[in-house]
Design a protein around this motif. Sequence first.
Motif, short mmCIF file in Angstrom:
data_model
loop_
_atom_site.label_atom_id
_atom_site.label_comp_id
_atom_site.label_asym_id
_atom_site.label_seq_id
_atom_site.Cartn_x
_atom_site.Cartn_y
_atom_site.Cartn_z
N LEU A 17 -43.45 -33.78 -7.71
CA LEU A 17 -43.14 -34.84 -8.69
C LEU A 17 -41.82 -35.52 -8.36
CD1 LEU A 17 -44.13 -32.98 -11.98
CD2 LEU A 17 -45.49 -34.64 -10.70
N GLY A 18 -40.87 -34.75 -7.88
CA GLY A 18 -39.53 -35.28 -7.60
C GLY A 18 -39.52 -36.35 -6.52
N CYS A 19 -40.58 -36.38 -5.69
CA CYS A 19 -40.63 -37.35 -4.58
C CYS A 19 -41.52 -38.54 -4.92
CB CYS A 19 -41.18 -36.69 -3.33
SG CYS A 19 -40.17 -35.33 -2.78
N MET A 20 -42.18 -38.50 -6.07
CA MET A 20 -43.13 -39.59 -6.38
C MET A 20 -42.41 -40.85 -6.85
SD MET A 20 -46.19 -37.56 -8.33
CE MET A 20 -47.51 -38.74 -8.25
N PRO A 56 -49.62 -45.86 -8.45
CA PRO A 56 -49.89 -44.69 -7.60
C PRO A 56 -48.88 -43.56 -7.76
CG PRO A 56 -48.84 -46.43 -6.31
CD PRO A 56 -49.01 -46.98 -7.70
N GLY A 57 -47.96 -43.67 -8.71
CA GLY A 57 -46.90 -42.67 -8.85
C GLY A 57 -46.95 -41.94 -10.18
N LEU A 58 -45.75 -41.57 -10.66
CA LEU A 58 -45.60 -40.76 -11.88
C LEU A 58 -45.04 -41.62 -13.01
CD1 LEU A 58 -45.29 -38.01 -13.41
CD2 LEU A 58 -43.03 -37.80 -12.31
N LEU A 62 -44.93 -28.11 -16.16
CA LEU A 62 -44.97 -29.44 -16.79
C LEU A 62 -46.42 -29.82 -17.06
CD1 LEU A 62 -42.35 -31.03 -14.41
CD2 LEU A 62 -42.05 -30.70 -16.88
N SER A 63 -46.69 -30.39 -18.25
CA SER A 63 -48.09 -30.78 -18.51
C SER A 63 -48.33 -32.21 -18.03
CB SER A 63 -48.49 -30.58 -19.97
OG SER A 63 -47.47 -30.99 -20.81
N ARG A 119 -51.50 -42.51 -11.46
CA ARG A 119 -51.87 -41.30 -10.69
C ARG A 119 -51.44 -40.05 -11.48
NH1 ARG A 119 -54.27 -38.16 -8.88
NH2 ARG A 119 -53.98 -36.83 -7.07
N SER A 120 -50.22 -40.07 -12.03
CA SER A 120 -49.73 -38.94 -12.81
C SER A 120 -48.98 -39.47 -14.04
CB SER A 120 -48.76 -38.06 -12.00
OG SER A 120 -49.40 -37.60 -10.84
#
Length: 350
Positions: A46-49, A67-69, A5-6, A26-27
Amino acid sequence: MSNPLSVHTDFSLRTLNTFGIDAIARSYLQVPGVAILEQVRRDPVLGCMQRLVLGGGSNLLLTGDFPGLVLHMVGKGVEIVDGDPASTAIHVRAQAGESWHGLVQWTLARGIGGLENLSLIPGSVGAAPIQNIGAYGVEVGDLIAAVHCFDFDTGQTFTLDHAGCEFGYRDSVFKHRWRDRAVILDVTFALPVVWQARLQYVELSDELARDGVPCNDSASAPDALRIGAAVTAIRTRKLPDPTVIGNAGSFFKNPVVSPELRDRLLVDWPRLVCYPQADGSVKLAAGWLIDQCGWKGRSLGAAGVYEKQALVLVNRGNASGADIVALATAIQHDVAARFGVMLEPEPNFV
Ligand code: EPU
């Protein structure tokens, strides 16, 4: 094996929210379709963000860095999904990442009416059902047949029909039961085969009349394209262009109160702007309440109240989310003190 994943790290969201708030994610990841969501969900990091699903960023107040995705829905595509000549509706399906106004124009260009009163509302198709966008007597929920989603908890896709969306005034099931869980992938609209103009808003019929378009007899009623142009003209005149002045449209919902409170307020405020609702309650014009408190055109630091519409808060320069919140809180305080009504913000605070 799927492609990596980019994901971008420490990504500025300034150009991705119409308030123009410079917050850092953050992402950040662009999502053209469901396959990417499945990959994110399976990814151990990523799945936990914490997630923020982003559409056009027009109903969003970033109160700090995220702070997450951020999952930015960018899927494109609009199509007519049935051509059943016996149907009373034309079904149009649009991907979540399409621009809302782009979809309205797509339908109008094909002679399909229904969405014209919702012209020029900023934002994306995927965000429209969440807050049930509305203007000039039309709410999008009335025209939505189905919403197709990805469930982050189970990894399955599912479809809610019109009733399942539980649409209300700037409200839907996506703000409640499915909040932080469902990601809207595409929306199917049921647009009328036999179209009728919706001109009950005096401001709209006046605009058409000023342009020499009569609205009072059905033989010469304006077509959907003409109405869309009139709505666009009104909005351009009254509301700030978010590409020029950062804003998120109406910042507060119009409060719904009891007829008893309305009657008490009318004693001191005979010019109170109020709209009786079908269920007996009364909607007050929040813009009028804010205007009466003297806030129109005023600023608090870099956050301001738009000169032409007191319901719209604007970023006058480098306002932070905290600046906008401070202004909103001051307005809420003044309106509550003067009218005994608590204004509820419309945008999603993140
Ligand atoms: N008013 C004032 N002063 C102001 C603003 C408004 O006195 O500064 C009065 C107006 O004169 C009018 C009344 O308040 O009598 C209502 O104002 P307006 O017709 O501009 O509509 P609104 O209630 O402020 C709502 C929607 C808008 C939508 C318009 C037109 C909400 C929260 N807002 O605004 O939606 O475009 O009606 O249908 O329901 C949005 O949600 O972002 C949005 C722009």
